[in-house]
Scaffold this active site. Structure first.
Site, PDB file in Angstrom:
ATOM      1  N   GLU A   1      45.011  44.377  32.077  1.00 36.66           N
ATOM      2  CA  GLU A   1      44.195  45.621  32.784  1.00 36.66           C
ATOM      3  C   GLU A   1      44.768  47.042  32.623  1.00 36.66           C
ATOM      4  O   GLU A   1      45.301  47.689  33.434  1.00 36.66           O
ATOM      5  CB  GLU A   1      43.603  44.827  34.319  1.00 36.66           C
ATOM      6  CG  GLU A   1      42.518  45.807  34.763  1.00 36.66           C
ATOM      7  CD  GLU A   1      42.112  44.737  36.055  1.00 36.66           C
ATOM      8  OE1 GLU A   1      42.492  44.784  37.003  1.00 36.66           O
ATOM      9  OE2 GLU A   1      40.926  45.766  36.268  1.00 36.66           O
TER      10      GLU A   1
ATOM     11  N   ARG B   1      56.026  34.964  37.908  1.00 36.35           N
ATOM     12  CA  ARG B   1      56.325  36.383  37.624  1.00 36.35           C
ATOM     13  C   ARG B   1      57.736  36.545  37.889  1.00 36.35           C
ATOM     14  O   ARG B   1      58.410  35.701  38.526  1.00 36.35           O
ATOM     15  CB  ARG B   1      55.665  36.995  39.177  1.00 36.35           C
ATOM     16  CG  ARG B   1      54.203  36.523  39.259  1.00 36.35           C
ATOM     17  CD  ARG B   1      53.121  37.198  40.163  1.00 36.35           C
ATOM     18  NE  ARG B   1      53.163  38.698  40.029  1.00 36.35           N
ATOM     19  CZ  ARG B   1      51.810  39.088  39.438  1.00 36.35           C
ATOM     20  NH1 ARG B   1      50.961  38.465  38.911  1.00 36.35           N
ATOM     21  NH2 ARG B   1      51.812  40.509  39.089  1.00 36.35           N
TER      22      ARG B   1
ATOM     23  N   LYS C   1      50.722  46.926  40.979  1.00 36.49           N
ATOM     24  CA  LYS C   1      49.699  48.075  40.589  1.00 36.49           C
ATOM     25  C   LYS C   1      49.446  49.109  42.522  1.00 36.49           C
ATOM     26  O   LYS C   1      48.936  49.485  42.338  1.00 36.49           O
ATOM     27  CB  LYS C   1      49.186  47.840  39.238  1.00 36.49           C
ATOM     28  CG  LYS C   1      49.593  47.982  38.009  1.00 36.49           C
ATOM     29  CD  LYS C   1      48.588  47.889  37.078  1.00 36.49           C
ATOM     30  CE  LYS C   1      48.212  46.562  37.001  1.00 36.49           C
ATOM     31  NZ  LYS C   1      47.242  45.836  35.770  1.00 36.49           N
TER      32      LYS C   1
HETATM   33  P1  ATP Z   1      49.337  43.627  39.196  1.00 36.31           P
HETATM   34  O1  ATP Z   1      49.345  43.182  40.635  1.00 36.31           O
HETATM   35  O2  ATP Z   1      50.700  44.395  38.968  1.00 36.31           O
HETATM   36  O3  ATP Z   1      47.798  44.486  38.758  1.00 36.31           O
HETATM   37  P2  ATP Z   1      48.136  41.888  37.447  1.00 36.31           P
HETATM   38  O4  ATP Z   1      49.302  40.723  36.863  1.00 36.31           O
HETATM   39  O5  ATP Z   1      47.101  41.802  38.119  1.00 36.31           O
HETATM   40  O6  ATP Z   1      49.494  42.887  38.109  1.00 36.31           O
HETATM   41  P3  ATP Z   1      48.403  42.570  34.626  1.00 36.31           P
HETATM   42  O7  ATP Z   1      47.494  43.848  34.183  1.00 36.31           O
HETATM   43  O8  ATP Z   1      46.783  41.798  34.594  1.00 36.31           O
HETATM   44  O9  ATP Z   1      48.306  43.026  36.155  1.00 36.31           O
HETATM   45  O10 ATP Z   1      48.744  42.121  33.088  1.00 36.31           O
HETATM   46  C1  ATP Z   1      49.242  42.139  32.644  1.00 36.31           C
HETATM   47  C2  ATP Z   1      49.765  41.447  32.122  1.00 36.31           C
HETATM   48  O11 ATP Z   1      51.550  41.381  32.558  1.00 36.31           O
HETATM   49  C3  ATP Z   1      49.641  39.406  33.110  1.00 36.31           C
HETATM   50  O12 ATP Z   1      49.662  38.855  31.799  1.00 36.31           O
HETATM   51  C4  ATP Z   1      50.772  39.291  33.848  1.00 36.31           C
HETATM   52  O13 ATP Z   1      50.527  37.848  33.967  1.00 36.31           O
HETATM   53  C5  ATP Z   1      51.970  39.926  33.640  1.00 36.31           C
HETATM   54  N1  ATP Z   1      52.724  40.159  34.908  1.00 36.31           N
HETATM   55  C6  ATP Z   1      52.355  40.725  35.464  1.00 36.31           C
HETATM   56  N2  ATP Z   1      53.021  41.747  37.077  1.00 36.31           N
HETATM   57  C7  ATP Z   1      54.501  40.631  36.331  1.00 36.31           C
HETATM   58  C8  ATP Z   1      55.496  40.253  36.612  1.00 36.31           C
HETATM   59  N3  ATP Z   1      55.643  40.546  37.731  1.00 36.31           N
HETATM   60  N4  ATP Z   1      56.477  39.334  36.211  1.00 36.31           N
HETATM   61  C9  ATP Z   1      55.514  39.000  34.981  1.00 36.31           C
HETATM   62  N5  ATP Z   1      54.496  39.482  34.424  1.00 36.31           N
HETATM   63  C10 ATP Z   1      53.880  40.190  35.161  1.00 36.31           C
HETATM   64 MG    MG Z   2      45.510  42.910  39.246  1.00 37.53          MG
HETATM   65 MG    MG Z   3      45.616  40.807  35.155  1.00 37.09          MG
END
Ligand code: ATP
Ligand code: MG
Ligand code: MG
Length: 554
Positions: free
Chosen positions: A33, A260, A270
């Site tokens: 995102e 994760r 983020k």
């Molecule tokens: P954040 O909470 O930091 O915003 P998010 O999962 O909402 O993380 P996205 O931009 O949706 O962020 O993530 C893109 C991809 O990266 C998704 O498939 C997500 O599952 C993966 N991802 C994000 N954080 C991690 C993590 N700590 N370990 C492994 N994969 C991750």
């Molecule tokens: Mg997020």
């Molecule tokens: Mg997400």
């Protein structure tokens, strides 16, 4: 090359290939995102998805999951593309969920026509209350059985911007008694009067994650949609959404989950990283202390070290906390192979060689790397007045102190053997100068008997007259706690290390005068350093990437 063992996701792919999947049907995606910069958690997902692409020679899409205009920006899209490229991966298609807004809308209309979705105008409290709890089934709200005509009319008017935010939502009509709370008539669309960074004001209703992700996978014909474990309960809804539209002659994507990645002494969220930026704890998303990919790049990390780290940690089914020192191990290992060695003094102490002719200078041969002959050699200037590190001299010390002490000898790297004769102190008793003599026949590489003489210590140094100054930024961990995000009663901000950055003036050998941002070096005996992007023609700025040894593991 030995074939490495397969992770559990690769086992799933292997099984699918053994059953009904053809090799050409494999396709993966990385779906960030664009609401922040990528961090080390994302690096794990990038390495997983693009790694699968490499292993199976399958395309990998970069998909921006851009359905929430409140938090998303073009700046983030650009940063994400830069970071994935820098990691060394090439995506097949660059996709945006926002490109599918029309299809998603049309499919929602289809659902309404089939009696599988309805417009609800209750408050969110009322809806939450009707939803029940995991142990109490939900109840039907007053709009659940509204007529198709009414639903179609209201949904269209939602789209046309007739309603304010929060007044109406579109919900799927699934099962208010489901044991999975997400199946109790989840929201598919909400009204948001916000301009989107790509579709501008074309839309004022935006689809929810669950009504977007599987459909996007389907439109792109992604075979394996890999996400983190918190989406496990969403899988049933992901499948329900696909059931509504998958046609038999097209591939049906499948969602699978992995743990994760969490890292010690840091934060991988983020939202929380944004807070560090907004509150000025760090200077920017790419501040070298940040666990973002752009921060690590600026700090001097290599993509290889991050990929090797990801390989070592692997993919897990259960969450755990990986020690950040493992990442540091990988960057040391790589930088040791690729960086030229240079000499720099960060805490200078003046050293005068009393028997070296004043005003004379010579240029000594210095090998650039013991690890890689192809890195060649350079010349370093030597003269009667040098800087050494303050901590490399003591008037007296025990036998374990292999550096310089009065009456004893050390070798100056690439130069001569010297012997400390006396020292000068200021009125507070601080040593401000060391006087020594040198052995003129002991020059390194000269082949004389004296040049081969073994002395216990070797020190790095710079010639004062020739040295160039640089701002050197020495970093420490950003958080003092091992798991800053893991306390129920305390906020992660309480664990910010107030001493995570120390700015000092360093004195460097003159071969470094024309370095460019991004170039990496080993400052001998001190650590790995790279040239920061703040460098200008007037001022050199270096970052310490990492120390030579793990000084935390005590
Ligand atoms: P954040 O909470 O930091 O915003 P998010 O999962 O909402 O993380 P996205 O931009 O949706 O962020 O993530 C893109 C991809 O990266 C998704 O498939 C997500 O599952 C993966 N991802 C994000 N954080 C991690 C993590 N700590 N370990 C492994 N994969 C991750
Ligand atoms: Mg997020
Ligand atoms: Mg997400």
């Amino acid at each position: 090359e030995t074939k490495k063992s397969l992770n559990f996701i690769e086992h799933i792919v292997e099984e699918d290939l053994a059953n009904d999947y053809s090799k050409d049907s494999l396709r993966f995606r990385f779906p960030p995102e664009p609401n922040g910069y990528l961090h080390l958690g994302h690096a794990s997902s990038i390495c997983l998805n693009f790694g699968l692409g490499e292993s199976y020679d399958a395309p990998v899409n970069l998909r921006f999951d851009d359905t929430n205009p409140e938090k998303e920006e073009k700046e983030y899209v650009d940063a994400i593309k830069r970071d994935v490229e820098w990691m060394g991966y090439k995506w097949d298609k660059e996709c945006y969920a926002s490109d599918y807004f029309q299809e998603l809308y049309d499919w929602a209309v289809m659902l309404i026509k089939e009696g599988k979705a309805y417009v609800d105008s209750q408050s969110s409290e009322e809806m939450a209350d009707q939803k029940g709890t995991p142990t109490r089934p939900g109840t039907a709200g007053p709009y659940r059985n509204q007529s198709v005509e009414e639903n179609l009319d209201l949904f269209e008017r939602m789209k046309n911007g007739e309603f304010e935010e929060g007044k109406y939502v579109l919900r799927a009509k699934i099962d208010m008694a489901s044991s999975n709370m997400l199946m109790r008539d989840p929201i598919l669309y909400r009204v948001l009067h916000k301009a989107h960074h790509r579709t501008n004001t074309d839309w004022c209703i935006y689809p929810m994650y669950d009504w977007t992700h599987g459909q996007s996978d389907y439109l792109e014909q992604v075979s394996h949609s890999l996400c983190t474990l918190e989406f496990l309960p969403h899988r049933e809804l992901y499948d329900w959404c696909l059931d509504q539209l998958v046609s038999k002659d097209k591939l049906r994507p499948k969602q699978r989950e992995f743990a994760r990645r969490n890292l010690s002494h840091t934060i991988v969220s983020k939202r929380k990283l944004l807070k560090l930026v907004e509150e000025g704890v760090v200077n920017s998303w790419d501040d070298p202390r940040m666990p973002t990919i752009s921060g690590l790049r600026r700090r001097g990390y290599t993509p290889e070290s991050i990929r090797n780290f990801a390989d070592t940690v692997g993919i897990a089914k259960r969450e755990n906390l990986v020690d950040v020192s493992l990442l540091e191990f990988h960057v040391r290992e790589h930088l040791n192979k690729i960086t030229p060695r240079v000499m720099a003094v960060l805490n200078p102490l003046k050293l005068v060689i009393t028997n070296y002719p004043e005003g004379r200078e010579e240029w000594l041969d210095a090998e650039n790397s013991p690890e890689d002959e192809s890195l060649g050699s350079r010349k370093v200037p030597f003269s009667s007045e040098l800087y050494i590190e303050q901590e490399d001299f003591r008037e007296e010390a025990n036998k374990k102190f292999f550096r310089l002490k009065l009456g004893k000898e050390v070798r100056l790297k690439n130069g001569y053997i010297i012997k400390a004769e006396s020292c000068t102190k200021d009125k507070d008793g601080n040593i401000i100068e060391v006087q020594c003599t040198y052995d003129p026949k002991s020059k390194s590489g000269s082949g004389t008997e004296e040049s081969l003489r073994k002395v216990k210590g070797t020190l790095h140094w710079v010639s004062i007259k020739h040295a160039i100054e640089a701002e050197v930024r020495v970093y420490d961990r950003l958080f003092t706690d091992e798991n800053p995000d893991g306390h129920n009663d305390r906020d992660f901000m309480e664990f910010v290390n107030p001493d995570s950055l120390k700015v000092i003036t360093g004195y460097l050998e003159p071969s470094l005068k024309d370095v460019k941002p991004g170039e990496r070096f080993q400052f001998q005996r001190l650590g790995y350093f790279n040239v920061d992007t703040d460098t200008t023609s007037e001022k050199l700025v270096f970052n310490r990437t990492v120390t030579l040894r793990d000084t935390w593991a005590k």
